[in-house]
Scaffold this motif. Structure first.
Motif, short mmCIF file in Angstrom:
data_model
loop_
_atom_site.label_atom_id
_atom_site.label_comp_id
_atom_site.label_asym_id
_atom_site.label_seq_id
_atom_site.Cartn_x
_atom_site.Cartn_y
_atom_site.Cartn_z
N GLY A 74 0.90 -1.16 0.02
CA GLY A 74 0.05 0.02 0.09
C GLY A 74 0.87 1.18 -0.08
O GLY A 74 1.95 1.09 -0.12
N LYS A 75 -0.13 2.47 -0.02
CA LYS A 75 0.81 3.61 0.08
C LYS A 75 1.38 4.30 1.25
O LYS A 75 1.81 5.43 1.48
CB LYS A 75 -0.12 4.73 -0.85
N SER A 76 1.11 3.23 2.45
CA SER A 76 1.53 3.66 3.78
C SER A 76 1.40 5.41 4.25
O SER A 76 2.05 5.81 4.54
CB SER A 76 3.10 3.68 3.90
N GLY A 77 -0.14 5.77 3.83
CA GLY A 77 -0.48 6.81 4.17
C GLY A 77 -0.02 7.92 3.37
O GLY A 77 -0.40 9.27 3.46
N TYR A 78 0.75 7.57 2.31
CA TYR A 78 0.82 8.75 1.45
C TYR A 78 -0.04 8.79 0.35
O TYR A 78 -0.93 7.96 0.07
CB TYR A 78 2.19 8.28 0.44
N ASP A 79 -0.37 9.99 -0.48
CA ASP A 79 -1.48 10.13 -1.25
C ASP A 79 -1.18 9.32 -2.53
O ASP A 79 -2.09 9.19 -3.30
CB ASP A 79 -1.46 11.74 -1.72
N HIS A 80 0.07 9.25 -2.89
CA HIS A 80 0.67 8.67 -4.20
C HIS A 80 1.76 7.44 -3.79
O HIS A 80 2.63 7.99 -3.04
CB HIS A 80 1.02 9.60 -5.26
N PHE A 81 2.06 6.63 -4.70
CA PHE A 81 3.16 5.92 -4.92
C PHE A 81 4.29 6.81 -4.88
O PHE A 81 5.45 6.57 -4.16
CB PHE A 81 3.35 4.66 -5.61
N MET A 82 4.22 7.63 -5.87
CA MET A 82 5.39 8.52 -6.32
C MET A 82 6.11 9.19 -4.98
O MET A 82 7.41 9.03 -4.78
CB MET A 82 5.18 9.43 -7.38
N ILE A 83 5.33 9.92 -4.21
CA ILE A 83 5.70 10.53 -2.93
C ILE A 83 6.24 9.69 -2.02
O ILE A 83 7.28 9.86 -1.41
CB ILE A 83 4.66 11.70 -2.46
N LYS A 84 5.73 8.42 -1.92
CA LYS A 84 6.10 7.50 -0.82
C LYS A 84 7.58 6.83 -1.53
O LYS A 84 8.55 6.93 -0.61
CB LYS A 84 5.18 6.10 -0.93
N GLU A 85 7.60 6.74 -2.81
CA GLU A 85 8.91 6.14 -3.09
C GLU A 85 9.87 7.51 -3.13
O GLU A 85 11.20 7.12 -3.08
CB GLU A 85 8.72 5.58 -4.73
N ILE A 86 9.61 8.46 -3.30
CA ILE A 86 10.61 9.44 -2.92
C ILE A 86 11.11 9.56 -1.79
O ILE A 86 12.40 9.70 -1.60
CB ILE A 86 9.89 10.95 -3.47
N HIS A 87 10.26 9.21 -0.83
CA HIS A 87 10.54 9.40 0.65
C HIS A 87 11.29 8.02 0.99
O HIS A 87 12.08 7.96 2.10
CB HIS A 87 9.34 9.50 1.34
N GLU A 88 11.24 6.93 0.11
CA GLU A 88 12.04 6.05 0.73
C GLU A 88 13.43 5.96 -0.11
O GLU A 88 14.19 5.01 0.22
CB GLU A 88 11.45 4.75 -0.33
N GLN A 89 14.05 7.17 -0.65
CA GLN A 89 15.33 7.09 -1.37
C GLN A 89 16.28 7.06 -0.45
O GLN A 89 17.29 6.11 -0.51
CB GLN A 89 15.52 8.40 -2.20
N PRO A 90 16.25 7.57 0.97
CA PRO A 90 17.49 7.50 1.83
C PRO A 90 17.66 5.95 1.94
O PRO A 90 18.62 5.35 2.13
CB PRO A 90 16.99 8.22 3.19
N ARG A 91 16.54 5.42 2.34
CA ARG A 91 16.59 3.82 2.76
C ARG A 91 17.14 2.91 1.59
O ARG A 91 18.00 2.12 1.46
CB ARG A 91 15.19 3.19 3.01
N ALA A 92 16.68 3.17 0.35
CA ALA A 92 17.05 2.61 -1.16
C ALA A 92 18.38 2.72 -1.21
O ALA A 92 19.34 1.95 -1.66
CB ALA A 92 16.49 3.15 -2.13
N LEU A 93 19.12 4.12 -0.98
CA LEU A 93 20.48 4.26 -1.10
C LEU A 93 21.26 3.50 -0.24
O LEU A 93 22.24 2.98 -0.36
CB LEU A 93 20.77 5.79 -0.94
N ARG A 94 20.86 3.38 1.20
CA ARG A 94 21.51 2.67 2.03
C ARG A 94 21.73 1.16 1.61
O ARG A 94 22.75 0.61 1.79
CB ARG A 94 20.97 2.59 3.37
#
Ligand code: M6R
Length: 352
Positions: A1-21
């Motif tokens: 799911g979108k974990s409370g975000y309005d869109h997947f895109m903004i969720k995925e933007i916020h996942e970037q620090p973790r993705a980079l790690r």
């Protein structure tokens, strides 16, 4: 799911620090200042051809620059053009950059290269994808699944992965400095995501007629990516230019209705020349938004500044891009666009 975000895109933007790690994890030996390329073996290429489409092509342009800086001839090609007219490959390594590993144009380019006996490597997010199976080597960016059609976290992770590839395959005096910057990157990125004023800027310019993005060197692909994201999710006219090219034609398009977003990092000659280009557009009454670490005096000519901390220009590209992702996202949200599934587009383009 979108974990409370309005869109997947903004969720995925916020996942970037973790993705980079995830991308950096267990690959970087900070003590030794070296990079371990998993099981890629000794590739030591004498030349590199990158092939890719869309956002991945922008990552490829960045990657080619990194290899050239390390003294290795490297060039990025649009995959659809490469397959149409394959350049002499010699003993170059052909590197596909494709998030999905399923993009038909990129697969064709890689196959054309293989037919000519080239060694191939793919930088991809999807384990077991067609490109991963067909290429001699696969390097995984480990960004996690990306649902939004617009590539966001996978682009940042591609840039990080391309740094790892270059560091692992070449010798560079800068290695330690780059590794330090990569290590700081997830934290720096988190602060940008928390503090960016991109939404305010988006609000100011939601009604603009067109959006232009300029950058030089490593920030040129960032400008191209800023524009692609804007077109894709807002349906508004946007173009990215090499800052130096503005005066060779596009400047004729610049008016008070066309905000110009300038990415300016450091205070070297590149940065100072781009400040010169900013003065040219400011003189034509265009609103200027500087995405900058504040080392030049560009703020004197800018209507808005999106700040990034001082870091290596390679990491700065990822940080500048994050502001531009947020900018496009907020313009698209204000316009009520179908952000996760823009009209006419598909997540993976399986036809040529
Ligand atoms: O899966 P790939 O990385 O090969 O996809 C390439 C392009 O289709 C893709 O990056 C496209 O440009 C994105 N939707 C842009 O956000």
């Amino acid at each position: 799911g979108k974990s409370g975000y309005d869109h997947f895109m903004i969720k995925e933007i916020h996942e970037q620090p973790r993705a980079l790690r995830q991308c950096l994890r267990e690959r970087v030996d900070e003590m030794a200042g070296t990079v371990d390329l998993d099981d890629l073996g000794d590739l030591s290429p004498t030349g590199v051809h990158f092939v890719a489409c869309g956002t991945s092509y922008h990552a490829a342009l960045y990657g080619a620059q990194l290899f050239r800086e390390a003294g290795i001839p490297a060039q990025a090609f649009l995959a659809s053009e490469y397959a149409t007219s394959v350049p002499p490959i010699g003993d170059a390594l052909v590197v596909g950059v494709t998030q999905s590993g399923e993009t038909a144009d990129t697969l064709s380019a890689l196959r054309a290269a293989q037919k000519r006996g080239a060694r191939t490597l793919v930088v991809t997010n999807v384990v077991g994808s067609t490109a991963a199976r067909e290429c001699d080597h696969a390097f995984y960016i480990r960004a996690g699944p990306e649902i939004g059609v617009a590539a966001s976290k996978t682009f940042s992770s591609q840039l990080a992965a391309l740094n790892l590839l270059t560091l692992g395959m070449t010798r560079s005096d800068e290695a330690r400095e780059v590794i330090n910057a990569l290590r700081e990157l997830p934290g720096d990125l988190q602060r940008i995501l928390d503090e960016s004023r991109a939404e305010e800027v988006a609000e100011t310019y939601t009604g603009a007629g067109a959006y232009f993005f300029i950058g030089r060197g490593l920030q040129f692909p960032v400008a191209l990516e800023g524009a692609l994201k804007m077109k894709e999710i807002t349906y508004k006219h946007a173009e990215g230019f090499a800052a130096g090219e503005l005066k060779h034609g596009p400047l004729a398009l610049v008016t008070s209705e066309t905000p110009v977003f300038a990415v300016i990092i450091g205070d070297d000659e590149k940065a100072r020349k781009t400040v010169g280009n900013v003065k040219e557009v400011e003189a034509r009454d265009a609103p200027v938004v500087a995405i900058t670490d504040g080392q030049t005096d560009v703020h004197r000519y800018a209507d808005h500044v999106l700040e990034i901390p001082e870091t290596h220009e390679r990491a700065a590209a990822v940080l500048a891009n994050a502001h531009l992702q947020l900018l496009s996202y907020h313009v698209a949200a204000k316009l009520g666009r179908n952000i996760d599934k823009p009209r006419n587009l598909a997540k993976s383009v399986t036809v040529e």
